[in-house]
Scaffold this motif. Structure first.
Motif, PDB file in Angstrom:
ATOM      1  N   GLU A  13       0.814  -1.084  -0.099  1.00 28.75           N
ATOM      2  CA  GLU A  13       0.072   0.119   0.017  1.00 28.75           C
ATOM      3  C   GLU A  13       1.026   1.277   0.072  1.00 28.75           C
ATOM      4  N   ALA A  14       1.716   1.094   0.877  1.00 29.00           N
ATOM      5  CA  ALA A  14       2.838   2.416   0.989  1.00 29.00           C
ATOM      6  C   ALA A  14       3.600   2.564  -0.545  1.00 29.00           C
ATOM      7  N   THR A  15       3.812   1.618  -1.131  1.00 24.16           N
ATOM      8  CA  THR A  15       4.567   1.486  -2.195  1.00 24.16           C
ATOM      9  C   THR A  15       3.748   2.092  -3.423  1.00 24.16           C
ATOM     10  N   ALA A  16       2.527   1.898  -3.418  1.00 19.15           N
ATOM     11  CA  ALA A  16       1.449   2.139  -4.300  1.00 19.15           C
ATOM     12  C   ALA A  16       1.304   3.660  -4.211  1.00 19.15           C
ATOM     13  N   SER A  17       1.196   3.947  -2.961  1.00 19.68           N
ATOM     14  CA  SER A  17       1.224   5.537  -2.717  1.00 19.68           C
ATOM     15  C   SER A  17       2.324   6.462  -3.269  1.00 19.68           C
ATOM     16  N   MET A  18       3.582   5.899  -3.332  1.00 14.99           N
ATOM     17  CA  MET A  18       4.786   6.154  -3.658  1.00 14.99           C
ATOM     18  C   MET A  18       4.627   6.340  -5.356  1.00 14.99           C
ATOM     19  N   LEU A  19       3.824   6.009  -5.922  1.00 18.16           N
ATOM     20  CA  LEU A  19       3.360   6.107  -7.370  1.00 18.16           C
ATOM     21  C   LEU A  19       2.108   6.823  -7.854  1.00 18.16           C
ATOM     22  N   LYS A  20       1.654   7.711  -6.827  1.00 17.25           N
ATOM     23  CA  LYS A  20       0.484   8.540  -7.001  1.00 17.25           C
ATOM     24  C   LYS A  20       0.735   9.408  -8.193  1.00 17.25           C
ATOM     25  N   GLU A  21       1.998   9.838  -8.192  1.00 22.47           N
ATOM     26  CA  GLU A  21       2.087  11.039  -9.526  1.00 22.47           C
ATOM     27  C   GLU A  21       2.616  10.162 -10.843  1.00 22.47           C
ATOM     28  N   GLU A  22       2.489   8.955 -10.787  1.00 24.69           N
ATOM     29  CA  GLU A  22       2.720   7.960 -12.060  1.00 24.69           C
ATOM     30  C   GLU A  22       1.498   7.452 -12.472  1.00 24.69           C
ATOM     31  N   PRO A  23       0.526   7.968 -13.310  1.00 25.51           N
ATOM     32  CA  PRO A  23      -0.812   7.410 -13.511  1.00 25.51           C
ATOM     33  C   PRO A  23      -0.522   6.426 -14.589  1.00 25.51           C
ATOM     34  N   ARG A  24       0.563   6.516 -15.649  1.00 29.91           N
ATOM     35  CA  ARG A  24       0.872   5.446 -16.629  1.00 29.91           C
ATOM     36  C   ARG A  24       1.351   3.943 -15.762  1.00 29.91           C
TER      37      ARG A  24
ATOM     38  N   THR B 191      -3.023  -3.548 -14.183  1.00 34.08           N
ATOM     39  CA  THR B 191      -3.270  -4.548 -15.456  1.00 34.08           C
ATOM     40  C   THR B 191      -2.696  -5.860 -14.849  1.00 34.08           C
ATOM     41  N   VAL B 192      -1.371  -5.531 -14.163  1.00 29.75           N
ATOM     42  CA  VAL B 192      -0.530  -6.751 -13.582  1.00 29.75           C
ATOM     43  C   VAL B 192      -1.384  -7.510 -12.502  1.00 29.75           C
ATOM     44  N   ALA B 193      -1.722  -6.685 -11.597  1.00 26.45           N
ATOM     45  CA  ALA B 193      -2.465  -7.093 -10.211  1.00 26.45           C
ATOM     46  C   ALA B 193      -3.911  -7.591 -10.617  1.00 26.45           C
ATOM     47  N   ALA B 194      -4.618  -7.245 -11.706  1.00 30.55           N
ATOM     48  CA  ALA B 194      -5.909  -7.704 -11.808  1.00 30.55           C
ATOM     49  C   ALA B 194      -5.686  -9.019 -12.763  1.00 30.55           C
ATOM     50  N   GLY B 195      -4.529  -9.065 -13.701  1.00 27.42           N
ATOM     51  CA  GLY B 195      -4.515 -10.278 -14.231  1.00 27.42           C
ATOM     52  C   GLY B 195      -3.803 -11.531 -13.425  1.00 27.42           C
ATOM     53  N   ARG B 196      -3.075 -10.999 -12.417  1.00 29.90           N
ATOM     54  CA  ARG B 196      -2.713 -12.401 -11.501  1.00 29.90           C
ATOM     55  C   ARG B 196      -3.544 -12.294 -10.623  1.00 29.90           C
ATOM     56  N   ASN B 197      -4.776 -11.564 -10.331  1.00 27.50           N
ATOM     57  CA  ASN B 197      -5.583 -11.441  -9.096  1.00 27.50           C
ATOM     58  C   ASN B 197      -4.780 -11.498  -7.887  1.00 27.50           C
ATOM     59  N   ASN B 198      -3.857 -10.513  -7.844  1.00 31.94           N
ATOM     60  CA  ASN B 198      -3.010 -10.573  -6.452  1.00 31.94           C
ATOM     61  C   ASN B 198      -3.851  -9.708  -5.805  1.00 31.94           C
ATOM     62  N   LEU B 199      -4.611 -10.016  -4.542  1.00 34.21           N
ATOM     63  CA  LEU B 199      -5.553  -9.298  -3.913  1.00 34.21           C
ATOM     64  C   LEU B 199      -4.766  -8.205  -3.014  1.00 34.21           C
ATOM     65  N   GLU B 200      -3.475  -8.447  -2.603  1.00 38.92           N
ATOM     66  CA  GLU B 200      -2.753  -7.655  -1.733  1.00 38.92           C
ATOM     67  C   GLU B 200      -2.506  -6.211  -2.613  1.00 38.92           C
ATOM     68  N   TRP B 201      -2.094  -6.491  -3.652  1.00 38.12           N
ATOM     69  CA  TRP B 201      -1.668  -5.210  -4.652  1.00 38.12           C
ATOM     70  C   TRP B 201      -3.102  -4.780  -5.100  1.00 38.12           C
ATOM     71  N   VAL B 202      -4.095  -5.503  -5.538  1.00 40.26           N
ATOM     72  CA  VAL B 202      -5.323  -4.926  -5.742  1.00 40.26           C
ATOM     73  C   VAL B 202      -5.963  -4.025  -4.909  1.00 40.26           C
ATOM     74  N   ARG B 203      -5.858  -4.306  -3.471  1.00 38.61           N
ATOM     75  CA  ARG B 203      -6.239  -3.500  -2.554  1.00 38.61           C
ATOM     76  C   ARG B 203      -5.411  -2.349  -2.559  1.00 38.61           C
ATOM     77  N   ALA B 204      -4.107  -2.443  -2.465  1.00 34.78           N
ATOM     78  CA  ALA B 204      -3.108  -1.351  -2.463  1.00 34.78           C
ATOM     79  C   ALA B 204      -3.372  -0.191  -3.595  1.00 34.78           C
ATOM     80  N   LEU B 205      -3.647  -0.916  -4.526  1.00 34.95           N
ATOM     81  CA  LEU B 205      -3.648   0.107  -5.745  1.00 34.95           C
ATOM     82  C   LEU B 205      -4.892   0.811  -5.619  1.00 34.95           C
ATOM     83  N   LEU B 206      -6.068   0.167  -5.059  1.00 38.22           N
ATOM     84  CA  LEU B 206      -7.400   0.750  -5.086  1.00 38.22           C
ATOM     85  C   LEU B 206      -7.332   1.881  -4.114  1.00 38.22           C
ATOM     86  N   THR B 207      -6.123   2.202  -3.286  1.00 38.57           N
ATOM     87  CA  THR B 207      -6.152   3.306  -2.252  1.00 38.57           C
ATOM     88  C   THR B 207      -5.692   4.546  -3.120  1.00 38.57           C
TER      89      THR B 207
END
Lengths: 477, 432
Positions: free
Chosen positions: A323-334, A341-357
């Motif tokens: 989650e903290a890692t995802a928040s460091m990418l806030k300014e990088e929409p691409r 795509t990666v998190a949804a394709g691999r159904n990685n729930l930890e990263w899905v939740r992190a990215l949804l923040t």
């Protein structure tokens, strides 16, 4: 040629060219004398008319005409109010057509629950409706009973294909259906006949394998990376993206790690370098070569590397949680979009939740269990994180009915100053999505003075739907 | 007159969209000054305009009047008012009729009285009447002679050439027949214009019809030698109607009459309803109702109903046309239609009927122990293994109701086909 055939020939070309035949002796008729050719023909046409009508015989049918009668229905027929309501819905719907179809589907579910069946005479009208509406089509069984199944078999106007394709959206069990069971035959065929298959066949078989790719497909997919056909190579790379523990993923991770640097003291963020020109091994892994003309698309190369690398590379680089890692990418929409795509394709729930923040990507939301998905939407609606209209498509795709608290949150927006727009966008799903306990709230909103006709219509539809559904429930008690 | 049931109101609707529109108006909100008495129901409905629409309904001899511009008849306002009245939600009894309703009722009464006087009044001048009859016969004679010439022209130039003719050619012939007061013949010619292009067996169909038309012209020329029943059949085939007042007092056959089945059709200009009835003695008659566009047909009788009424038969061969001569009161329903015959028997009956009246093209038959087959456009098969193709049949409905089991079926034999009108399922007479 019979007498009638000859008569027809004369009549078709006219007596100018062909005289009418004499009446057949077995009729025992003597033609009057002194008639013109036309009168002679017309007399016989008159005789042919009565002869044909008074000497008709029935056909003797072949076996193809006979059908096996329907077995006896084991379920009791729905009678009384339940039968009357179905007839009303099918023939004189008191609500709009969209709601009518949903109510018919509701009727069928309720009938099935109470082990009752559709009255036989309503089956044709019901099938006609089901041919044009997926919700009704899905609800047919088992409420149509034995007679309904029999009718589907024998009726020339019904065929399984006459029903609309089953869709995966809308109401249902609440979980998105999993991928279809991968075809073991396709996997086997690729393993044994790879070199003898055509490129097109290899590609289609790989696509079938891709419907449920699994770790032990790695060898097969690695072989695909060396294929002669570009399409096969691309497909193999795409499928390997779904295997984060594969050797290719490790190779991609090794390419990604040196590109990531963490900058900033308090406000930490990633500084991401672009990858260098590819070598042979990188090209094999699916990274775009240097084009003959023009500049290489180095951003696309970075995307390919991120798509193939394990997500842990990012955690290792940041030294923080997902989650903290995802928040460091806030300014990088691409980058966020590629990671989604990666998190949804691999159904990685930890990263899905992190990215949804930090992102409202629908693909991520679909990975969440229904209840969590509803809570996420409710939170966003209540806190006004996103413009409500931007969430409309996510709301439409939620299984129905919604939870009471989500319905309350949505109704609050709808009741607001600009809520009419959201009401209009959700007009076709709202009546069925709101749970029964929201009906009172809809009534209260309807009672207040409101010039927004679209909003009033949606609320009225919701109340109508719930009250009719209540009548259905009572009719089946 | 008692309050109508909601079903009765529904059956008066011209189509389902009118009914759906009426349901939306069937709440007291838009209505004012509504009321009812034994004959009339009235009210004012606030539409989109400033002035409310004035709606009046005669519920005894159903008739509807509304000041709205709708071409539907009855319109949604009349239906909505009747729905409210049926539910007891508006138009309470006892009020004095509103001015517009009274005015309309008075106009209707005046017209009815004038018509009655015209019909029941003594022939003012038997000589003038005879003169009018002679003039009509002369007109018909000339029309038949003209039609005979046209038929011989068709025979000379051939049916294939006739098929190439435009619709206006057929329509011209039909118009001349109408002018000659032969509307029944005109209708057949007009229908043929489309049938020669629509039917695969057009050549056979046109040939036998030309033959039948020719026979009609010959029969007309020898009408003086025909028996009264034969002449009545000929008159009916040519479209020379027998006035109901000539039939009304002739006889009064008591019931209860069993409704065997009914058929409704609408060709865009004329709506027709045929109701087949059977007396306790087994006499089968058919009651015909007609209504032009904008009018509503008589209320349909429920298949299998037993009607407490009397009927009088029109002249002609059996099964005769008939009319109700007393109010129709349903008194329950029958559990069946009786023993049906085989297809072979039905065809023999048709053969006998053609021999008695060669102009008749439709014959009522009750078949027993028949099953439905979905082959082609549908067939019925009897216990002897014989089959007839179905005509205008709601095949899915027949299959759904019968489940492929043997049932009794009433219908009409026409052109070698069977048109099913009622089916007996689980001791109930139902319309497919």
């Amino acid at each position: 040629m019979t007498w009638f055939d000859e008569l027809r020939t004369s009549a078709l070309v006219g007596t100018v060219r062909h005289e009418a035949p004499a009446p057949p002796p077995e009729l025992g008729v003597l033609a009057p004398v002194g008639l013109s050719r036309e009168e002679f023909l017309l007399d016989q046409a008159a005789m042919a008319d009565v002869v044909r009508r008074s000497s008709r015989t029935a056909s003797m049918p072949t076996d193809a005409f006979r059908i096996t009668p329907a077995p006896v229905d084991s379920k009791t027929e729905a009678t009384g109010e339940a039968a009357r309501l179905l007839e009303l819905l099918l023939h004189q719907p008191p609500v709009g057509l969209g709601l009518r179809n949903q109510l018919v589907a509701d009727w069928l579910f309720l009938a099935a629950e109470s082990r009752r069946r559709v009255p036989h005479r309503q089956l044709p009208a019901l099938f006609l409706l089901a041919a044009n509406d997926a919700a009704v089509y899905r609800a047919l069984n088992p409420a149509i009973g034995t007679r309904g199944l029999w009718l589907q078999d024998v009726s020339p106007s019904w065929s399984p294909r006459s029903g609309p394709a089953q869709d995966n959206g809308g109401s249902g069990t609440g979980t998105a259906p999993g991928p279809a069971e991968p075809d073991a035959t396709a996997r086997e065929q690729l393993t044994s006949d790879w070199s003898s298959l055509s490129a097109r066949a290899r590609l289609s078989l790989l696509k079938i394998v891709g419907t449920g790719v699994r770790p032990d497909d790695e060898d097969l997919l690695e072989r695909g990376l060396d294929d002669k056909a570009k399409g096969v190579r691309e497909m193999a790379a795409e499928l390997l993206n779904q295997l984060p523990r594969s050797a290719r993923a490790r190779r991609m991770g090794a390419r990604l790690a040196p590109l990531l640097t963490v900058k900033g003291l308090l406000n930490k963020r990633f500084d991401i370098d672009l990858p260098p020109d590819p070598d042979a091994a990188t090209l094999r892994d699916g990274i775009a070569p240097v084009p003959r003309n023009g500049e290489p698309d180095r951003l696309a190369r970075l995307d390919t590397i991120i798509l193939g690398a394990p997500l842990d590379v990012w955690i290792t680089a940041s030294g923080k949680s997902a989650e903290a890692t995802a928040s460091m990418l806030k300014e990088e929409p691409r980058i966020l979009a590629v990671l989604a795509t990666v998190a949804a394709g691999r159904n990685n729930l930890e990263w899905v939740r992190a990215l949804l923040t930090v992102s409202s990507d629908a693909r991520l939301l679909h990975c969440l269990p229904v209840a969590e998905r509803e809570r996420w939407l409710e939170r966003h609606i209540r806190h006004g994180v996103d413009e409500p209209l931007s969430l409309a498509s996510l709301l439409r795709e939620l299984p129905q009915p919604w939870s009471g608290s989500l319905a309350e949150a949505v109704l609050k927006i709808i009741a607001g100053k600009d809520g009419g727009r959201l009401a209009s966008v959700l007009a076709d799903v709202l009546p069925t999505a709101l749970p029964a306990e929201s009906t009172q709230a809809c009534r209260r909103l309807l009672d207040r003075t409101d010039d927004d006709t679209a909003r009033r219509r949606v609320l009225r539809d919701a109340v109508q739907y719930q009250s009719f559904k209540q009548s259905l429930t009572e009719a089946f008690r | 007159m008692g309050r109508w049931s909601e079903e009765r109101v529904i059956s008066a609707a011209p189509d389902s969209s009118s009914l759906a529109a009426a349901r939306k108006l069937a709440h007291p909100g838009p209505w004012s000054e509504s009321g009812s008495n034994d004959v009339l129901v009235w009210g004012k409905c606030q539409g989109s305009g400033k002035t409310p629409y004035q709606v009046s309904v005669d519920v005894v001899a159903p008739a509807y009047r509304c000041s709205c511009p709708s071409r539907k008849f009855p319109c949604k306002h009349a239906l909505a008012l009747l729905l409210l009245w049926a539910r007891g939600e508006a138009a309470e009894a006892g009020a004095e009729a509103a001015g517009f309703a009274q005015e309309w009722a008075a106009q209707r009464a005046d017209r009815a009285t004038a018509k009655e006087q015209r019909q029941s009044g003594q022939p003012a001048d038997p000589e003038a009447q005879a003169k009018r009859l002679a003039a009509r016969l002369a007109l018909m004679d000339a029309g038949i002679a003209d039609f005979s010439r046209w038929l011989t022209d068709v025979a000379r130039t051939g049916l294939a050439a006739a098929r190439q003719q435009p619709y206006s050619w057929w329509d011209g012939v039909a118009a001349r027949l109408v002018d000659a007061q032969l509307p029944g013949l005109a209708e057949q010619v007009r229908e043929m214009a489309s049938e020669v292009n629509a039917r695969a067996d057009w050549a056979d169909h046109l040939l036998v019809n030309v033959g039948r038309w020719w026979a009609l012209t010959k029969a007309w020329s020898q009408r003086d030698s025909l028996a009264p029943g034969e002449f009545a059949d000929l008159r009916a085939a040519l479209g020379w109607a027998t006035a109901s007042s000539d039939v009304q007092g002739k006889e009064s056959l008591p019931g209860p009459w069993l409704v065997l089945g009914a058929h409704r059709s609408d060709d865009g200009r004329l709506q027709q309803q045929r109701t087949w009835l059977r007396s306790p003695e087994g006499t089968v008659v058919v009651v015909l109702d007609f209504a032009s566009q904008g009018q509503s047909l008589a209320t349909p009788q429920l298949a299998g109903a037993l009607l407490n009424t009397t009927v009088a038969r029109y002249p002609g061969s059996a099964p005769q046309r008939a009319m109700f001569t007393s109010p129709v009161e349903p008194q329950g329903t029958a559990a069946g239609l009786g023993d049906g015959g085989t297809i072979a028997t039905a065809l023999l009956q048709e053969s006998a009927a053609v021999a008695a009246s060669p102009w008749r093209i439709r014959h009522p038959v009750l078949l027993g122990n028949v099953t439905v087959s979905p082959e082609d456009a549908g067939w019925i098969l009897d216990g002897d293994g014989q089959a007839l193709p179905l005509l205008d049949a709601p095949l899915d409905s027949l299959l759904a109701l019968t489940g492929g089991h043997a049932v009794s079926m009433f219908g009409e034999l026409e052109d070698g086909h069977f048109r099913p009108l009622t089916v007996v399922v689980n001791e109930k007479v139902v319309t497919p």
